[in-house]
Scaffold this active site. Structure first.
Site, PDB file in Angstrom:
ATOM      1  N   ARG A  78     127.940 118.364  90.256  1.00 21.80           N
ATOM      2  CA  ARG A  78     127.917 117.500  89.086  1.00 21.80           C
ATOM      3  C   ARG A  78     126.619 117.574  88.295  1.00 21.80           C
ATOM      4  O   ARG A  78     126.621 117.708  87.077  1.00 21.80           O
ATOM      5  CB  ARG A  78     128.163 116.032  89.495  1.00 21.80           C
ATOM      6  CG  ARG A  78     129.607 115.697  89.664  1.00 21.80           C
ATOM      7  CD  ARG A  78     129.794 114.687  90.766  1.00 21.80           C
ATOM      8  NE  ARG A  78     129.575 115.326  92.041  1.00 21.80           N
ATOM      9  CZ  ARG A  78     130.537 115.926  92.762  1.00 21.80           C
ATOM     10  NH1 ARG A  78     131.761 115.898  92.336  1.00 21.80           N
ATOM     11  NH2 ARG A  78     130.264 116.534  93.905  1.00 21.80           N
ATOM     12  N   THR A  79     125.502 117.453  88.974  1.00 20.20           N
ATOM     13  CA  THR A  79     124.249 117.337  88.229  1.00 20.20           C
ATOM     14  C   THR A  79     123.968 118.627  87.452  1.00 20.20           C
ATOM     15  O   THR A  79     123.703 118.598  86.250  1.00 20.20           O
ATOM     16  CB  THR A  79     123.085 117.004  89.185  1.00 20.20           C
ATOM     17  OG1 THR A  79     123.450 115.845  89.927  1.00 20.20           O
ATOM     18  CG2 THR A  79     121.802 116.730  88.418  1.00 20.20           C
ATOM     19  N   LYS A 107     110.372 134.409  98.331  1.00 14.73           N
ATOM     20  CA  LYS A 107     109.257 135.298  98.695  1.00 14.73           C
ATOM     21  C   LYS A 107     108.017 134.491  99.044  1.00 14.73           C
ATOM     22  O   LYS A 107     106.945 135.038  99.228  1.00 14.73           O
ATOM     23  CB  LYS A 107     108.923 136.218  97.524  1.00 14.73           C
ATOM     24  CG  LYS A 107     110.057 137.100  97.078  1.00 14.73           C
ATOM     25  CD  LYS A 107     109.589 137.942  95.899  1.00 14.73           C
ATOM     26  CE  LYS A 107     110.738 138.682  95.254  1.00 14.73           C
ATOM     27  NZ  LYS A 107     110.338 139.291  93.983  1.00 14.73           N
ATOM     28  N   ARG A 128     116.032 120.326  91.024  1.00 14.47           N
ATOM     29  CA  ARG A 128     116.483 119.661  92.262  1.00 14.47           C
ATOM     30  C   ARG A 128     115.814 120.386  93.419  1.00 14.47           C
ATOM     31  O   ARG A 128     115.789 121.618  93.462  1.00 14.47           O
ATOM     32  CB  ARG A 128     117.995 119.722  92.403  1.00 14.47           C
ATOM     33  CG  ARG A 128     118.459 119.239  93.774  1.00 14.47           C
ATOM     34  CD  ARG A 128     119.935 119.063  93.874  1.00 14.47           C
ATOM     35  NE  ARG A 128     120.380 117.894  93.120  1.00 14.47           N
ATOM     36  CZ  ARG A 128     121.617 117.411  93.163  1.00 14.47           C
ATOM     37  NH1 ARG A 128     122.524 117.993  93.912  1.00 14.47           N
ATOM     38  NH2 ARG A 128     121.954 116.357  92.446  1.00 14.47           N
ATOM     39  N   HIS A 166     116.898 109.927  92.148  1.00 13.29           N
ATOM     40  CA  HIS A 166     117.834 110.729  91.352  1.00 13.29           C
ATOM     41  C   HIS A 166     118.095 109.927  90.070  1.00 13.29           C
ATOM     42  O   HIS A 166     119.162 109.355  89.886  1.00 13.29           O
ATOM     43  CB  HIS A 166     119.115 110.948  92.168  1.00 13.29           C
ATOM     44  CG  HIS A 166     120.048 111.977  91.625  1.00 13.29           C
ATOM     45  ND1 HIS A 166     119.950 112.498  90.342  1.00 13.29           N
ATOM     46  CD2 HIS A 166     121.127 112.602  92.197  1.00 13.29           C
ATOM     47  CE1 HIS A 166     120.919 113.375  90.151  1.00 13.29           C
ATOM     48  NE2 HIS A 166     121.644 113.460  91.266  1.00 13.29           N
TER      49      HIS A 166
HETATM   50  C1  NCD Z   1     124.319 113.010  94.891  1.00 12.80           C
HETATM   51  C2  NCD Z   1     123.020 113.707  95.247  1.00 12.80           C
HETATM   52  O1  NCD Z   1     122.914 114.927  95.123  1.00 12.80           O
HETATM   53  O2  NCD Z   1     122.121 112.988  95.627  1.00 12.80           O
HETATM   54  N1  NCD Z   1     125.207 113.814  94.171  1.00 12.80           N
HETATM   55  C3  NCD Z   1     125.139 113.814  92.812  1.00 12.80           C
HETATM   56  O3  NCD Z   1     124.158 114.217  92.237  1.00 12.80           O
HETATM   57  N2  NCD Z   1     126.175 113.307  92.136  1.00 12.80           N
HETATM   58  C4  NCD Z   1     124.971 112.315  96.016  1.00 12.80           C
HETATM   59  C5  NCD Z   1     125.210 113.048  97.298  1.00 12.80           C
HETATM   60  O4  NCD Z   1     124.952 114.237  97.443  1.00 12.80           O
HETATM   61  O5  NCD Z   1     125.705 112.390  98.212  1.00 12.80           O
END
Ligand code: NCD
Length: 443
Positions: A78-79, A107, A128, A166
């Site tokens: 999703r993100t 590396k 991320r 997040h």
């Molecule tokens: C979440 C995350 O990556 O923290 N997912 C997301 O971004 N929608 C939740 C999860 O992984 O449980």
């Protein structure tokens, strides 16, 4: 620099409430177009007699000529894809690291170096990373010298840093709650599941507290909100969540709660724990929203521990009969086994709508961070994080093994003394530890 243009988004605390509302107002303008309806920009075009397409065309030019880099060192559906979709919808382009094995991190390159380089290829970066504090480190790697070399500010957006925060998921979550319930203030919101490791929960708890919602935390005993999150909720927002255990047993009222051990979680008021039947009578029907998260198995030191709590809470049709008729069910997704598939058919299940809002929310955010849209100046206080003057201690290392400061070569932590509590807070991962003590870090 005005508004959000050129700013980093590392924590939900980087945005004031007025700025969050400004993002929501802009999101409102993007939603109808994505749902096939008219857009406010379109309507203006239509009034001028344009037959079709000006809206899509206008929106499709908002970020024309701009490049977004999505740099993901952890799995994502999703993100990453909603950020990329948002940028494409705005007419921008995307470059991406979707698998860390394909970047120079494999590396042994430092994260700071990777980001300094990518900043010369892109106008904004979504990162991320599995380590807490990685997004702040990335933002700091773009120091004034690098900004001068680049000739522009490249916003870093935290797409999830370890078990820490997040913030863009929180924007989706708060926006969904507002759409479903009409407001956030005064709502009773239950946060359920792995509250210890779920970064979405940490950012959301701060966001909900700031907008005046009441928090009810429901989790197995070993997965409560981390002490540092609970203390910050109380310290900064005057919010003391109620705590309940055995959420998974809500639909099986014969199982009692295990009382919460006292003494841990300094600053947290001890709440009387009730059994599940009483919980449903007292709390269940008064809940306006239930936010469920999966067990974050990848963050457990011991896989057997994750296995032991797996399946310990499930939202199923039986539970739905016992909560309010207008209660909104939320989940950041992915779900594993904590929401029964049969629940999807219920109108209260809002998690797929919540995921859809990821695109317009991130369109609004990108347009603002890239300076392509401006919001009315928020009258209220500036973002909290920026407003407070801090005195940093640089001689103490962070006790949190998964803090970025413990894996990035040449990196040192930065600690803030928390008044007279005897605690230090790490600027990167937010964890707290005893000042000058040998005692381990708070989780
Ligand atoms: C979440 C995350 O990556 O923290 N997912 C997301 O971004 N929608 C939740 C999860 O992984 O449980």
């Amino acid at each position: 620099m005005s508004g959000l243009a050129g700013r980093h988004l590392i924590s939900i605390s980087d945005l004031s409430n007025g700025e969050i509302q400004g993002i929501f107002r802009l999101t409102d303008r993007f939603v109808p177009g994505l749902q096939g309806g008219p857009l406010s920009i379109v309507r203006r075009g239509r009034r001028r007699g344009a037959k079709k397409g000006p809206a899509a065309a206008a929106i499709g030019r908002v970020c024309a000529g701009q490049i977004l880099a999505t740099v993901f060192f952890e799995p994502s559906t999703r993100t990453r894809l909603s950020f990329e979709s948002a940028m494409h919808r705005l007419g921008g382009r995307v470059i991406s690291v979707a698998d860390p094995q394909t970047s120079s991190a494999a590396k042994g390159e430092r994260l700071g170096d990777t980001i300094r380089v990518i900043a010369s290829y892109a106008d904004a970066i979504v990162l991320r990373h599995p380590k807490e504090g990685a997004a702040l480190l990335a933002a700091e790697s773009l120091d004034e010298q690098r900004v001068a070399e680049l000739g522009r500010r490249v916003p870093i957006v935290n797409g999830g840093d370890g078990a820490h925060e997040h913030p863009t998921q929180t924007l989706c979550d708060l926006y969904t709650i507002k759409k479903e319930q009409g407001k956030i203030e005064g709502l009773n919101v239950a946060l359920c599941g792995d509250l210890l490791h779920a970064r979405t929960v940490h950012s959301l708890a701060y966001g909900l507290a700031r907008f005046g919602a009441n928090l009810k935390c429901i989790s197995p005993a070993s997965l409560r909100l981390p002490g540092y999150v609970a203390r910050r909720l109380e310290r900064e927002y005057g919010c003391v969540p109620e705590e309940y255990e055995s959420f998974g047993d809500l639909a099986a009222p014969d199982m009692g709660h295990v009382p919460r051990p006292r003494g841990r979680g300094r600053g947290r008021a001890a709440k009387r724990l009730v059994d599940d039947e009483q919980f449903l009578e007292a709390v269940g029907r008064s809940l306006d929203a239930i936010y469920v998260t999966r067990i974050q198995a990848e963050r457990f030191a011991d896989a057997a521990e994750a296995e032991a709590v797996s399946g310990s809470y499930v939202i199923d049709p039986g539970l739905l009969r016992r909560i309010g008729k207008r209660t909104t069910l939320l989940h950041p997704l992915p779900r594993v086994n904590e929401v029964d598939y049969a629940v999807d058919l219920d109108a209260r299940a809002a998690y797929f709508r919540q995921a859809s809002y990821g695109v317009p929310i991130r369109m609004a955010l990108l347009a603002l961070l890239l300076g392509r849209r401006r919001m009315r100046r928020a009258k209220e206080e500036a973002a909290r994080g920026a407003a407070r003057e801090r005195e940093w201690i640089t001689s103490v290392e962070c006790c949190n093994d998964t803090c970025i400061t413990n894996s990035e070569p040449g990196m040192h932590s930065r600690m803030e003394r928390l008044g007279d509590t005897g605690l230090l807070r790490c600027a990167y991962c937010d964890r707290e530890q005893e000042d000058g003590g040998a005692s381990g870090g708070d989780r």
